[in-house]
Write a protein that holds these residues in place. Structure first.
Motif, PDB file in Angstrom:
ATOM      1  N   ARG A   1       1.920  -7.573 -13.514  1.00 60.35           N
ATOM      2  CA  ARG A   1       3.061  -7.248 -14.368  1.00 60.35           C
ATOM      3  C   ARG A   1       4.387  -7.752 -13.797  1.00 60.35           C
ATOM      4  O   ARG A   1       5.223  -8.284 -14.520  1.00 60.35           O
ATOM      5  CB  ARG A   1       3.132  -5.736 -14.570  1.00 60.35           C
ATOM      6  CG  ARG A   1       4.249  -5.284 -15.511  1.00 60.35           C
ATOM      7  CD  ARG A   1       4.257  -3.775 -15.717  1.00 60.35           C
ATOM      8  NE  ARG A   1       4.482  -3.075 -14.466  1.00 60.35           N
ATOM      9  CZ  ARG A   1       3.583  -2.317 -13.857  1.00 60.35           C
ATOM     10  NH1 ARG A   1       2.379  -2.161 -14.388  1.00 60.35           N
ATOM     11  NH2 ARG A   1       3.866  -1.700 -12.729  1.00 60.35           N
ATOM     12  N   ASP A   2       4.595  -7.572 -12.481  1.00 56.53           N
ATOM     13  CA  ASP A   2       5.900  -7.845 -11.871  1.00 56.53           C
ATOM     14  C   ASP A   2       5.900  -8.971 -10.845  1.00 56.53           C
ATOM     15  O   ASP A   2       6.960  -9.323 -10.318  1.00 56.53           O
ATOM     16  CB  ASP A   2       6.438  -6.572 -11.200  1.00 56.53           C
ATOM     17  CG  ASP A   2       6.557  -5.417 -12.173  1.00 56.53           C
ATOM     18  OD1 ASP A   2       6.930  -5.664 -13.328  1.00 56.53           O
ATOM     19  OD2 ASP A   2       6.279  -4.271 -11.768  1.00 56.53           O
TER      20      ASP A   2
ATOM     21  N   MET B   1      -4.220  -0.573  -8.703  1.00 54.62           N
ATOM     22  CA  MET B   1      -2.789  -0.398  -8.933  1.00 54.62           C
ATOM     23  C   MET B   1      -1.992  -1.569  -8.374  1.00 54.62           C
ATOM     24  O   MET B   1      -1.010  -2.011  -8.972  1.00 54.62           O
ATOM     25  CB  MET B   1      -2.312   0.917  -8.312  1.00 54.62           C
ATOM     26  CG  MET B   1      -2.810   2.154  -9.025  1.00 54.62           C
ATOM     27  SD  MET B   1      -1.930   3.646  -8.538  1.00 54.62           S
ATOM     28  CE  MET B   1      -0.313   3.362  -9.270  1.00 54.62           C
ATOM     29  N   ILE B   2      -2.424  -2.083  -7.225  1.00 55.67           N
ATOM     30  CA  ILE B   2      -1.737  -3.244  -6.648  1.00 55.67           C
ATOM     31  C   ILE B   2      -1.901  -4.453  -7.562  1.00 55.67           C
ATOM     32  O   ILE B   2      -0.941  -5.187  -7.826  1.00 55.67           O
ATOM     33  CB  ILE B   2      -2.280  -3.564  -5.239  1.00 55.67           C
ATOM     34  CG1 ILE B   2      -1.839  -2.487  -4.243  1.00 55.67           C
ATOM     35  CG2 ILE B   2      -1.792  -4.938  -4.766  1.00 55.67           C
ATOM     36  CD1 ILE B   2      -2.361  -2.702  -2.837  1.00 55.67           C
ATOM     37  N   SER B   3      -3.128  -4.670  -8.066  1.00 50.92           N
ATOM     38  CA  SER B   3      -3.376  -5.827  -8.931  1.00 50.92           C
ATOM     39  C   SER B   3      -2.610  -5.714 -10.241  1.00 50.92           C
ATOM     40  O   SER B   3      -2.077  -6.706 -10.752  1.00 50.92           O
ATOM     41  CB  SER B   3      -4.883  -5.964  -9.206  1.00 50.92           C
ATOM     42  OG  SER B   3      -5.378  -4.825  -9.900  1.00 50.92           O
ATOM     43  N   LYS B   4      -2.516  -4.493 -10.802  1.00 51.40           N
ATOM     44  CA  LYS B   4      -1.763  -4.301 -12.044  1.00 51.40           C
ATOM     45  C   LYS B   4      -0.269  -4.533 -11.819  1.00 51.40           C
ATOM     46  O   LYS B   4       0.404  -5.142 -12.659  1.00 51.40           O
ATOM     47  CB  LYS B   4      -1.993  -2.884 -12.575  1.00 51.40           C
ATOM     48  CG  LYS B   4      -3.382  -2.667 -13.160  1.00 51.40           C
ATOM     49  CD  LYS B   4      -3.551  -1.236 -13.645  1.00 51.40           C
ATOM     50  CE  LYS B   4      -4.960  -1.015 -14.201  1.00 51.40           C
ATOM     51  NZ  LYS B   4      -5.161   0.398 -14.625  1.00 51.40           N
TER      52      LYS B   4
ATOM     53  N   PHE C   1       0.834  -1.206   0.000  1.00 53.08           N
ATOM     54  CA  PHE C   1       0.000   0.000   0.000  1.00 53.08           C
ATOM     55  C   PHE C   1       0.866   1.252   0.000  1.00 53.08           C
ATOM     56  O   PHE C   1       0.531   2.256  -0.632  1.00 53.08           O
ATOM     57  CB  PHE C   1      -0.936  -0.008   1.213  1.00 53.08           C
ATOM     58  CG  PHE C   1      -1.900  -1.153   1.222  1.00 53.08           C
ATOM     59  CD1 PHE C   1      -3.074  -1.100   0.480  1.00 53.08           C
ATOM     60  CD2 PHE C   1      -1.640  -2.299   1.957  1.00 53.08           C
ATOM     61  CE1 PHE C   1      -3.971  -2.159   0.474  1.00 53.08           C
ATOM     62  CE2 PHE C   1      -2.520  -3.367   1.963  1.00 53.08           C
ATOM     63  CZ  PHE C   1      -3.688  -3.296   1.211  1.00 53.08           C
ATOM     64  N   ASP C   2       1.985   1.186   0.708  1.00 55.51           N
ATOM     65  CA  ASP C   2       2.898   2.327   0.737  1.00 55.51           C
ATOM     66  C   ASP C   2       3.536   2.540  -0.627  1.00 55.51           C
ATOM     67  O   ASP C   2       3.715   3.682  -1.074  1.00 55.51           O
ATOM     68  CB  ASP C   2       3.981   2.089   1.798  1.00 55.51           C
ATOM     69  CG  ASP C   2       4.768   3.351   2.101  1.00 55.51           C
ATOM     70  OD1 ASP C   2       4.142   4.356   2.491  1.00 55.51           O
ATOM     71  OD2 ASP C   2       6.003   3.338   1.954  1.00 55.51           O
ATOM     72  N   LEU C   3       3.864   1.449  -1.297  1.00 47.73           N
ATOM     73  CA  LEU C   3       4.429   1.537  -2.643  1.00 47.73           C
ATOM     74  C   LEU C   3       3.445   2.209  -3.600  1.00 47.73           C
ATOM     75  O   LEU C   3       3.814   3.100  -4.379  1.00 47.73           O
ATOM     76  CB  LEU C   3       4.774   0.128  -3.147  1.00 47.73           C
ATOM     77  CG  LEU C   3       5.300   0.026  -4.581  1.00 47.73           C
ATOM     78  CD1 LEU C   3       6.647   0.707  -4.710  1.00 47.73           C
ATOM     79  CD2 LEU C   3       5.398  -1.429  -5.016  1.00 47.73           C
TER      80      LEU C   3
ATOM     81  N   ARG D   1       8.747  -4.158  -4.079  1.00 48.26           N
ATOM     82  CA  ARG D   1       9.946  -3.456  -4.537  1.00 48.26           C
ATOM     83  C   ARG D   1      10.295  -2.351  -3.536  1.00 48.26           C
ATOM     84  O   ARG D   1       9.443  -1.591  -3.093  1.00 48.26           O
ATOM     85  CB  ARG D   1       9.725  -2.852  -5.920  1.00 48.26           C
ATOM     86  CG  ARG D   1      10.933  -2.081  -6.451  1.00 48.26           C
ATOM     87  CD  ARG D   1      10.693  -1.623  -7.879  1.00 48.26           C
ATOM     88  NE  ARG D   1      10.699  -2.755  -8.794  1.00 48.26           N
ATOM     89  CZ  ARG D   1       9.793  -2.958  -9.737  1.00 48.26           C
ATOM     90  NH1 ARG D   1       8.781  -2.121  -9.849  1.00 48.26           N
ATOM     91  NH2 ARG D   1       9.874  -4.002 -10.544  1.00 48.26           N
ATOM     92  N   GLY D   2      11.561  -2.271  -3.161  1.00 48.09           N
ATOM     93  CA  GLY D   2      12.003  -1.262  -2.202  1.00 48.09           C
ATOM     94  C   GLY D   2      11.746  -1.627  -0.764  1.00 48.09           C
ATOM     95  O   GLY D   2      11.887  -0.795   0.129  1.00 48.09           O
TER      96      GLY D   2
END
Length: 227
Positions: A51-52, A44-47, A24-26, A59-60
């Motif tokens: 994708r990744d 956005m999380i699901s996309k 959620f922070d990402l 990430r991060g």
């Protein structure tokens, strides 16, 4: 020792907080830096996941994971120390034992504010590095080049560019955010716990709340902290 228990408990809680909250922070950082404010958080999380994969939504994560465990550990340790300071300043009850001393809600709020002081010196550089890495990931998706190879490389380059002041850039703003935030968090946490004990007819002297009730109190406190 209660301070040690608070330190260890806070560290474990910090790991759990990162595992649950980092995706959620990402997304929050990406929405703030990519002009995607109209997109929903879960879309956005699901996309990102599609994708990744799992590595994409985490990430991060190394920066907050490395820093958040000691940060939460220091926060709860600082809260314990803050309560001791508040207790020692109460001249009318200076001879009372800390274990049996009855703290008022304002006293607990002051202790919470004190906890933010040592915590900020861990959080400020961690937040800076985390945001730099997340913004970089956003730029890479747009076709840009990576400036940092990872957490260690990011920290080294930030230090080389501006010294220790660059690493701790934004500490003042973080302190202004986290002192009232910690007051709200610990104050609300203690209030909700007391109310849940009353609702469940639990004796504060001998009984304990269930883990679910404690999670509920922590969740409500978290909302109060960010509001």
């Amino acid at each position: 020792d209660s301070a040690l228990k608070s330190f260890l408990s806070g560290g474990v809680g910090g790991v759990c907080a990162v595992v649950v909250g980092h995706p959620f922070d990402l997304v929050k950082v990406r929405m703030q830096t990519s002009g995607s404010a109209n997109a929903s958080v879960f879309s956005m999380i699901s996309k990102t996941f599609a994708r990744d994969g799992i590595s994409g939504i985490y990430r991060g994560v190394s920066a907050p994971l490395v820093a958040t465990s000691p940060m939460f550990a220091v926060s709860f340790w600082g809260y314990d120390i803050g309560k001791r300071i508040v207790h020692s300043m109460d001249a009318a009850s200076s001879e009372s034992e800390s274990a049996t001393y009855k703290f008022s809600i304002p006293q607990l709020c002051v202790a919470g504010g004190i906890s933010a002081l040592p915590t900020t010196f861990i959080m400020a550089p961690s937040e800076r590095l985390k945001c730099l890495l997340q913004v970089q990931a956003n730029e890479i998706e747009k076709g840009g080049k990576a400036k940092y190879k990872g957490l260690g490389d990011c920290a080294m380059k930030v230090y080389q560019e501006g010294g220790i002041r660059s690493v701790f850039k934004g500490t003042g703003a973080t302190l202004l955010r986290d002192v009232p935030g910690s007051i709200a968090w610990f104050g609300t946490y203690e209030i909700v716990k007391k109310q849940l004990m009353k609702i469940q007819n639990i004796d504060p002297e001998s009984g304990q709340l269930s883990p679910l009730a404690v999670l509920t109190a922590g969740g409500i406190a978290g909302v109060a902290c960010w509001v």
